[in-house]
Design an enzyme around this catalytic site. Structure first.
Site, PDB file in Angstrom:
ATOM      1  N   GLU A  48      46.947  38.154  40.194  1.00 37.97           N
ATOM      2  CA  GLU A  48      45.849  37.208  40.386  1.00 37.97           C
ATOM      3  C   GLU A  48      45.303  36.762  39.025  1.00 37.97           C
ATOM      4  O   GLU A  48      45.107  37.582  38.123  1.00 37.97           O
ATOM      5  CB  GLU A  48      44.742  37.894  41.186  1.00 37.97           C
ATOM      6  CG  GLU A  48      43.476  37.079  41.352  1.00 37.97           C
ATOM      7  CD  GLU A  48      42.366  37.829  42.093  1.00 37.97           C
ATOM      8  OE1 GLU A  48      41.392  37.163  42.469  1.00 37.97           O
ATOM      9  OE2 GLU A  48      42.464  39.052  42.278  1.00 37.97           O
ATOM     10  N   LYS A 136      41.930  30.148  46.549  1.00 41.05           N
ATOM     11  CA  LYS A 136      41.184  31.183  47.269  1.00 41.05           C
ATOM     12  C   LYS A 136      40.097  30.510  48.093  1.00 41.05           C
ATOM     13  O   LYS A 136      39.322  29.697  47.581  1.00 41.05           O
ATOM     14  CB  LYS A 136      40.578  32.167  46.270  1.00 41.05           C
ATOM     15  CG  LYS A 136      40.036  33.434  46.903  1.00 41.05           C
ATOM     16  CD  LYS A 136      39.683  34.452  45.832  1.00 41.05           C
ATOM     17  CE  LYS A 136      39.373  35.801  46.431  1.00 41.05           C
ATOM     18  NZ  LYS A 136      39.058  36.777  45.373  1.00 41.05           N
ATOM     19  N   CYS A 170      43.947  38.502  46.898  1.00 46.51           N
ATOM     20  CA  CYS A 170      43.061  39.657  46.858  1.00 46.51           C
ATOM     21  C   CYS A 170      42.268  39.819  48.157  1.00 46.51           C
ATOM     22  O   CYS A 170      42.835  40.088  49.211  1.00 46.51           O
ATOM     23  CB  CYS A 170      42.159  39.542  45.630  1.00 46.51           C
ATOM     24  SG  CYS A 170      41.213  41.030  45.258  1.00 46.51           S
TER      25      CYS A 170
END
Length: 193
Positions: A48, A136, A170
């Site tokens: 990430e 995200k 994540c």
């Protein structure tokens, strides 16, 4: 029905960036891609926000109700080292994937030129240079001081010789409806940097 390859040789790269330096980090990533590809990797996965770094522990001088000048300067350096999804740095990575005929997945801080917004993004690149960007959905906690919410291109998936591949970043992996959206698109490989 498409005949899928039964075996995949993947390289999961636990790499560190050259902090706040997109050029040096990309040079390092290209060397790692070349090493993995020359050793037979077909899919190469990076962490990430590798480019320019995941700013763990940084506040950019922010406290509720104020921001200091030093933090603004740090923010500007981070912003300037974030990259465009369709920029020259990304093209360098696409060209590398094509040259080695590998699939890539890597996290980066995406800078949207039109709005100056940063996004915590993950790019999938195919061996023929197709690039699919995932932002995200909702940055986690204090990440919201850095990155904006995704507003387009939700849950892209890519066809590969091993089946469809997709990613969540994540904390998104704890979101059951986000996972269900990928599953509904028929993914066989799920990447969660």
């Amino acid at each position: 029905m498409k005949n899928l390859k039964k075996q995949l040789r993947a390289a999961i790269v636990q790499a560190s960036p050259v902090l706040f330096d997109k050029k040096a980090t990309i040079d390092k990533v290209v060397r790692q891609i070349m090493e993995a590809g020359q050793n037979g990797a077909e899919l190469i996965v990076f962490p990430e926000s590798l480019i320019p770094c995941y700013p763990y522990g940084l506040t950019f001088g922010f406290t509720v109700g104020s921001r200091n000048e030093a933090g603004r300067k740090d923010w500007k350096v981070y912003y300037d080292n974030s990259i465009l999804a369709a920029g020259e740095e990304m093209q360098q990575l696409i060209d590398c994937a094509k040259r080695l005929s590998v699939y890539l997945s890597f996290g980066y801080s995406e800078r949207k030129e039109a709005t100056a917004t940063l996004y915590n993004s993950n790019m999938l690149i195919s061996s023929d240079g197709q690039a699919l960007n995932h932002r995200k959905l909702k940055p986690t906690g204090a990440e919201r001081l850095i990155w904006g919410d995704a507003q387009q291109d939700f849950f892209p998936v890519m066809d590969t010789p091993w089946g469809k591949i997709g990613s969540l970043i994540c904390w998104e992996s704890y979101m059951p409806l986000a996972r269900a959206a990928l599953y509904e698109k028929g993914i066989k490989i799920y990447i969660s940097p």
